[in-house]
Design a protein around this motif. Structure first.
Motif, PDB file in Angstrom:
ATOM      1  N   CYS B  11       0.845  -1.201   0.000  1.00  0.00           N
ATOM      2  CA  CYS B  11       0.000   0.000   0.000  1.00  0.00           C
ATOM      3  C   CYS B  11       0.878   1.248   0.000  1.00  0.00           C
ATOM      4  CB  CYS B  11      -0.919   0.011   1.222  1.00  0.00           C
ATOM      5  SG  CYS B  11      -2.026   1.439   1.239  1.00  0.00           S
ATOM      6  N   VAL B  13      -0.079   4.316   0.833  1.00  0.00           N
ATOM      7  CA  VAL B  13      -0.437   5.313   1.850  1.00  0.00           C
ATOM      8  C   VAL B  13       0.638   5.347   2.936  1.00  0.00           C
ATOM      9  CG1 VAL B  13      -2.152   5.961   3.602  1.00  0.00           C
ATOM     10  CG2 VAL B  13      -2.894   4.995   1.410  1.00  0.00           C
ATOM     11  N   CYS B  16       0.186   3.612   6.206  1.00  0.00           N
ATOM     12  CA  CYS B  16       0.126   2.152   6.118  1.00  0.00           C
ATOM     13  C   CYS B  16       1.521   1.535   6.038  1.00  0.00           C
ATOM     14  CB  CYS B  16      -0.680   1.720   4.897  1.00  0.00           C
ATOM     15  SG  CYS B  16      -2.431   2.115   5.042  1.00  0.00           S
ATOM     16  N   CYS B 112      -5.921  -3.066   0.509  1.00  0.00           N
ATOM     17  CA  CYS B 112      -4.993  -2.934   1.637  1.00  0.00           C
ATOM     18  C   CYS B 112      -5.738  -3.311   2.904  1.00  0.00           C
ATOM     19  CB  CYS B 112      -4.459  -1.509   1.754  1.00  0.00           C
ATOM     20  SG  CYS B 112      -3.593  -1.193   3.319  1.00  0.00           S
ATOM     21  N   ASN B 114      -4.945  -2.639   5.863  1.00  0.00           N
ATOM     22  CA  ASN B 114      -4.903  -1.614   6.893  1.00  0.00           C
ATOM     23  C   ASN B 114      -5.906  -0.487   6.653  1.00  0.00           C
ATOM     24  OD1 ASN B 114      -3.546  -0.737   9.351  1.00  0.00           O
ATOM     25  ND2 ASN B 114      -2.857   1.005   8.104  1.00  0.00           N
ATOM     26  N   CYS B 115      -5.897   0.077   5.441  1.00  0.00           N
ATOM     27  CA  CYS B 115      -6.771   1.233   5.172  1.00  0.00           C
ATOM     28  C   CYS B 115      -7.951   0.883   4.283  1.00  0.00           C
ATOM     29  CB  CYS B 115      -5.966   2.370   4.541  1.00  0.00           C
ATOM     30  SG  CYS B 115      -5.410   2.023   2.859  1.00  0.00           S
TER      31      CYS B 115
HETATM   32 ZN   LIG Z   1      -3.267   1.110   3.086  1.00  0.00          ZN
END
Ligand SMILES: [Zn+2]
Ligand SMILES: C[S@@+](CC[C@H](N)C(=O)[O-])C[C@H]1O[C@@H](n2cnc3c(N)ncnc32)[C@H](O)[C@@H]1O
Lengths: 268, 136
Positions: B11, B13, B16, B112, B114-115
């Motif tokens: 990812c 971001v 992340c 992803c 995480n996000c």
């Molecule tokens: Zn992410």
């Protein structure tokens, strides 16, 4: 001629028309091939490496990576039109639509080496009023460092607008933890000067990079007289001739010994 | 995108990349407008490249990706290869070559963990450009 970086954001400048025009110009094909060969020459890589090509465009630089040493490469670019041309040309590398200033989206240790040909000067421009070149450069080099395996190497040929941009780029690379410096080819010819940012991630000796050699010599003059023949050559013939020449010439400027006068030739 | 590349992308971001959840990206949620599509594409066989890259393949992540793409046939651990040119290793190297370099994800989406941002793949090119609110 105005600099493309100051006319429009890259994904706008490299429109469908411009991307096709760029890629089909044999003059551009030759220059990009030559600079990619030079970058590879400086990196002195083992064969069969995993390489990232940043600002890969339509794949003119990446193709050389497949031809020379059987490397497997991934290219990233922000211009959908450039990538579309790369798809049409069926280049061997994998392609990613991504903005280098937002970071290199690869996990730690993904690549043995990274090349970038005629792209990273774009990082010095703020295309929107929220884009901060300083932050984008920092994010770029930080994530680039992480994406390389320890001892991994980088060669970025770029077109700095002025010394300030050179300093800015070198500074950001250093802050991210890279070692290395700048190689300038054809220093005597202001307009044709070529800048190569050469970096290593982690502690290896500079012997691992090919910076030995001599300065421009008579071979160089000989090359210029053969300008006429050049027109009829295919890119492949051209590349072979260039490689032959480079071998004969024994490379160009050494990093440490030749670079004095910090102001004009910044390094770290 | 080759399966090889899928084993390295994470990812984009910033928040992340500090978490282990940014890798691997997941193929477990697909959408109707960009249905998952895989293809085989011939690539010249290079045992040396496979041999070089193998230690850096994240095998557990490869298992996850393969499973999400519908392949449950992979061995549980990284195959061990001492000599890439030994004849007895040719088949396993060829199998790895087919898996990693010749399997193309033509389209689909990656998520992803995480996000939850979705990265779409179209014409075999994943789009890693982030929407404004995710750029930091
Ligand atoms: Zn992410
Ligand atoms: C002069 S072209 C070089 C392309 C290729 N490396 C070659 O040698 O032909 C510069 C490329 O950099 C890309 N570029 C500019 N800014 C970028 C960014 N922020 N992220 C990724 N690519 C970018 C452009 O889209 C363009 O394709």
């Amino acid at each position: 001629m105005s600099r493309p970086e100051t006319t429009a954001p890259p994904e706008v400048f490299y429109s469908e028309t411009e991307s096709k025009k760029y890629t089909s110009s044999s003059r551009i094909q030759h220059i990009q091939a030559e600079m990619t060969l030079r970058a590879l020459d400086l990196l002195a890589l083992d064969p069969h490496q995993h390489i990232l090509d940043i600002g890969c465009g339509s794949g003119l630089s990446g193709e050389i990576l497949s031809q020379e040493g059987g490397h497997v490469w991934v290219g990233m670019d922000i211009s959908p039109s450039m990538l579309a041309v790369a798809l049409d040309r069926d280049v061997p590398g994998d392609l990613l639509l991504a903005d280098m200033g937002a970071g290199i989206p690869f996990r730690a240790g993904s690549f043995d080496a990274v090349i970038s040909i005629s792209a990273i000067q774009w990082l010095c421009n703020a295309d929107t009023n929220t884009a901060d070149p300083k932050r984008r450069l920092a994010r770029f080099f930080d994530t680039l460092y992480a994406a390389l395996r320890r001892g991994g190497k980088v060669a970025c040929q770029f077109y700095p607008r002025d010394d300030r941009q050179v300093e800015q780029i070198l500074g950001a690379a250093k802050t991210a933890g890279f070692a290395g410096g700048l190689v300038i080819d054809d220093e005597d010819k202001k307009k044709n000067r070529k800048y190569y940012l050469i970096l290593t991630a982690g502690n290896i000796t500079t012997n691992d990079i090919n910076l030995k050699g001599v300065k421009i010599d008579k071979q160089h003059a000989a090359r210029r007289t053969s300008k006429k023949n050049r027109k009829e050559e295919s890119t492949k013939e051209y590349i072979n001739r260039k490689k032959e020449l480079m071998r004969k010439r024994g490379k160009l400027v050494a990093l440490d010994s030749q670079f004095t006068g910090r102001k004009r030739r910044p390094k770290f | 995108m080759k399966l090889l590349t899928a084993n390295f992308v994470q990812c984009s971001v910033k928040a992340c990349s500090a978490t282990p959840k940014c890798f691997p990206l997941h193929f477990d949620q697909q959408t109707a407008d960009v249905p998952l599509e895989l293809a085989h594409e011939d690539v010249d066989f290079s045992p040396e490249f496979i041999y070089n890259i193998l230690p850096r393949i994240d095998w557990p992540a490869l298992l996850i990706t393969a499973r999400e793409l519908g392949n449950n046939m992979l061995p549980e651990t990284t195959p061990e290869i001492e000599n890439p040119n030994a004849p007895e290793n040719e088949q396993i190297l060829r199998d790895l070559h087919t898996l990693l370099l010749e399997t193309q994800i033509i389209q689909g989406s990656m998520r992803c963990e995480n996000c939850n941002h979705i990265y779409f793949i179209r014409d075999s090119i994943p789009n890693f450009l982030l929407p404004g609110h995710l750029v930091q």
